[in-house]
Design a protein around this motif. Structure first.
Motif, short mmCIF file in Angstrom:
data_model
loop_
_atom_site.label_atom_id
_atom_site.label_comp_id
_atom_site.label_asym_id
_atom_site.label_seq_id
_atom_site.Cartn_x
_atom_site.Cartn_y
_atom_site.Cartn_z
N LEU A 16 38.48 39.85 -13.48
CA LEU A 16 37.06 40.63 -14.02
C LEU A 16 37.15 41.89 -14.09
N VAL A 17 37.09 42.82 -15.18
CA VAL A 17 37.18 44.26 -15.05
C VAL A 17 35.88 44.77 -15.23
N VAL A 18 35.19 45.63 -14.29
CA VAL A 18 33.76 45.92 -14.38
C VAL A 18 33.75 47.65 -14.26
N PRO A 19 32.69 48.30 -14.51
CA PRO A 19 32.48 49.70 -14.26
C PRO A 19 31.65 50.03 -12.83
N ILE A 20 32.16 50.90 -12.53
CA ILE A 20 31.47 51.31 -11.08
C ILE A 20 30.09 52.03 -11.57
N ASN A 21 29.15 51.95 -10.63
CA ASN A 21 28.00 53.05 -10.86
C ASN A 21 27.23 52.37 -11.97
N LYS A 22 27.39 51.15 -12.46
CA LYS A 22 26.65 50.43 -13.58
C LYS A 22 25.97 49.19 -12.97
N LYS A 23 24.75 48.77 -13.46
CA LYS A 23 24.25 47.54 -13.04
C LYS A 23 24.80 46.47 -13.84
N ILE A 24 25.56 45.72 -13.25
CA ILE A 24 26.00 44.68 -13.88
C ILE A 24 25.50 43.14 -13.63
N ARG A 25 24.93 42.47 -14.72
CA ARG A 25 24.12 41.21 -14.46
C ARG A 25 25.34 40.24 -14.83
N PHE A 26 25.15 39.33 -13.88
CA PHE A 26 25.96 38.10 -14.03
C PHE A 26 25.10 36.70 -14.28
N ILE A 27 25.59 36.11 -15.40
CA ILE A 27 24.81 34.83 -15.79
C ILE A 27 25.81 33.84 -15.31
N TRP A 44 39.69 49.85 -21.35
CA TRP A 44 40.00 48.47 -21.27
C TRP A 44 39.24 47.77 -22.46
N VAL A 45 38.01 48.08 -22.71
CA VAL A 45 37.30 47.35 -23.71
C VAL A 45 38.05 47.47 -24.80
N ALA A 46 38.37 48.59 -25.18
CA ALA A 46 38.90 48.83 -26.63
C ALA A 46 40.29 48.08 -26.64
N HIS A 47 41.14 48.16 -25.74
CA HIS A 47 42.35 47.43 -25.50
C HIS A 47 41.92 45.97 -25.63
N LYS A 52 39.28 26.84 -12.81
CA LYS A 52 39.56 28.23 -13.39
C LYS A 52 37.95 28.66 -13.74
N TRP A 53 38.03 30.32 -14.15
CA TRP A 53 36.80 30.74 -14.41
C TRP A 53 36.95 31.35 -15.81
N GLN A 54 35.90 31.30 -16.51
CA GLN A 54 35.86 32.01 -17.85
C GLN A 54 34.84 33.11 -17.85
N TYR A 55 35.27 34.39 -18.33
CA TYR A 55 34.26 35.55 -18.36
C TYR A 55 34.03 35.98 -19.78
N GLN A 56 32.80 35.96 -20.09
CA GLN A 56 32.30 36.38 -21.62
C GLN A 56 31.38 37.95 -21.38
N TYR A 57 31.94 38.73 -21.82
CA TYR A 57 31.27 40.06 -21.85
C TYR A 57 30.21 40.02 -23.21
N LEU A 58 29.02 39.59 -23.07
CA LEU A 58 28.18 39.31 -24.06
C LEU A 58 27.64 40.45 -24.90
N ASP A 59 27.89 41.73 -24.37
CA ASP A 59 27.81 42.94 -25.02
C ASP A 59 28.85 43.42 -26.12
N GLN A 60 30.13 43.00 -25.20
CA GLN A 60 31.53 43.60 -25.70
C GLN A 60 31.96 42.79 -26.74
N GLY A 61 31.79 41.15 -26.67
CA GLY A 61 32.23 40.28 -27.47
C GLY A 61 33.72 39.85 -26.98
N ILE A 62 33.97 40.01 -25.70
CA ILE A 62 35.19 39.75 -25.21
C ILE A 62 35.07 38.63 -24.27
N SER A 63 36.00 37.51 -24.43
CA SER A 63 35.95 36.32 -23.57
C SER A 63 37.36 36.12 -23.21
#
Length: 317
Positions: free
Chosen positions: A176-187, A256-259, A135-146
């Motif tokens: 994995l939910v991401v915004p369009i027209n934004k630079k998304i960095r994957f680690i 989505w981030v707020a929810h 499986k995959w785990q996604y951690q949004y480092l700026d939003q504190g979501i995992s």
């Protein structure tokens, strides 16, 4: 009689090529080429691929054209004699310089793309991707979501008890939910073995190696759902860890981030309250510990220092 013979020959040719025609018609539904993708990098990769393929096609036409021309027009049956020379300095210089120029011509744009590929600075969103078996785990480092993303294809389909769905083995419970027209960095990293996080339409493929952090980035230009898979053989369920990326508008991403934040806060609060309210006796704790030990540890670490035979029977203290 002659007309009947011609008709039979025509019908034979039609019958011979009919399966081929059906095959070509079926290929309309296949993805025969690279994905052009929805990010600037994926489009640059596609353009490089097409230029290289065009150059290879031209080289193939020239080389095979000269070869077939020589075979047909300089064959022994026409009285031609083989040449007796053993070297031609001018020709050798020409066929050394031309490939060198072709390689340099391809290396310059390819190097520019590679430099852009490694520039993950000034990202708007940073996501840590962790591979697990399976499986995959996604951690949004700026939003504190995992959260974890697991395969959601029903096992009834996998075991052929129901017809396969449209996205068989390519659907997950939490994309994995991401915004369009934004630079998304994957680690990208791993918790156990080597995996590979690969989404063709984003132009992203990074190996997930335990103890290492590999970076990549993407800027998705239009909303949609983009699918990928683990591209590194990682165990028995390697084919059961798909990737689904849902690209949404910036407003939808903010909602989505707020929810998601509310959901995680509520879960953490519930878990905290449950841990405070729950009081376990010694026997309950021993029983729980025994269950966890038998489930996770006993295969390699039995009380006698041995593993479960036969494969781990030689493991010692």
């Amino acid at each position: 009689m002659l007309n009947k013979l011609k008709i039979c020959k025509v019908m034979a040719v039609v019958c011979a090529f009919a399966p081929m025609g059906a095959l070509f018609a079926a290929t309309d539904h296949w993805q025969m080429n690279m994905y052009r993708g929805v990010t600037p990098l994926s489009k640059d990769m596609f353009d490089l691929h097409m230029v290289a393929m065009a150059i290879c096609a031209v080289i193939g036409i020239v080389v095979f054209g000269v070869m077939f021309y020589s075979l047909i027009h300089h064959r022994k049956s026409k009285g031609y004699q083989a040449a007796t020379f053993h070297t031609n300095t001018r020709l050798e210089i020409i066929w050394t310089i031309i490939p060198f120029l072709i390689l340099v011509g391809l290396a310059i744009p390819a190097t520019k793309v590679l430099i852009r590929l490694d520039d993950s600075s000034e990202a708007d969103v940073t996501i840590k991707v962790v591979g697990y078996q399976w499986k995959w785990q996604y951690q949004y480092l700026d939003q504190g979501i995992s959260y974890f993303s697991n395969l959601s294809t029903p096992y009834s389909q996998i075991h052929n008890q129901q017809p396969k769905g449209e996205w068989y083995l390519l659907e997950v419970d939490n994309p994995l939910v991401v915004p369009i027209n934004k630079k998304i960095r994957f680690i990208v990293t791993s918790n156990d073995v080597i995996h590979s996080w690969w989404v063709p339409e984003l132009g992203v493929k990074r190996d997930a190696i335990p103890g290492f952090m590999h970076e990549s980035w993407a800027r998705i230009e239009k909303p949609g759902i983009y699918r990928g898979q683990c591209a590194e053989l990682c165990g028995i369920n390697h084919g059961f860890m798909p990737i689904v990326v849902q690209a949404v508008t910036e407003d939808d991403f903010t909602k989505w981030v707020a929810h998601q934040t509310k959901v995680e806060d509520k879960y953490a609060e519930t878990k905290s309250q449950a841990s405070l309210q729950k009081t376990m006796t010694r026997s309950e704790l021993m029983h729980l510990g025994r269950e966890k030990y038998n489930l996770l540890c006993a295969a390699c670490h039995q009380a006698n220092g041995m593993g479960i035979p036969p494969p781990l029977s030689r493991i010692e203290k």
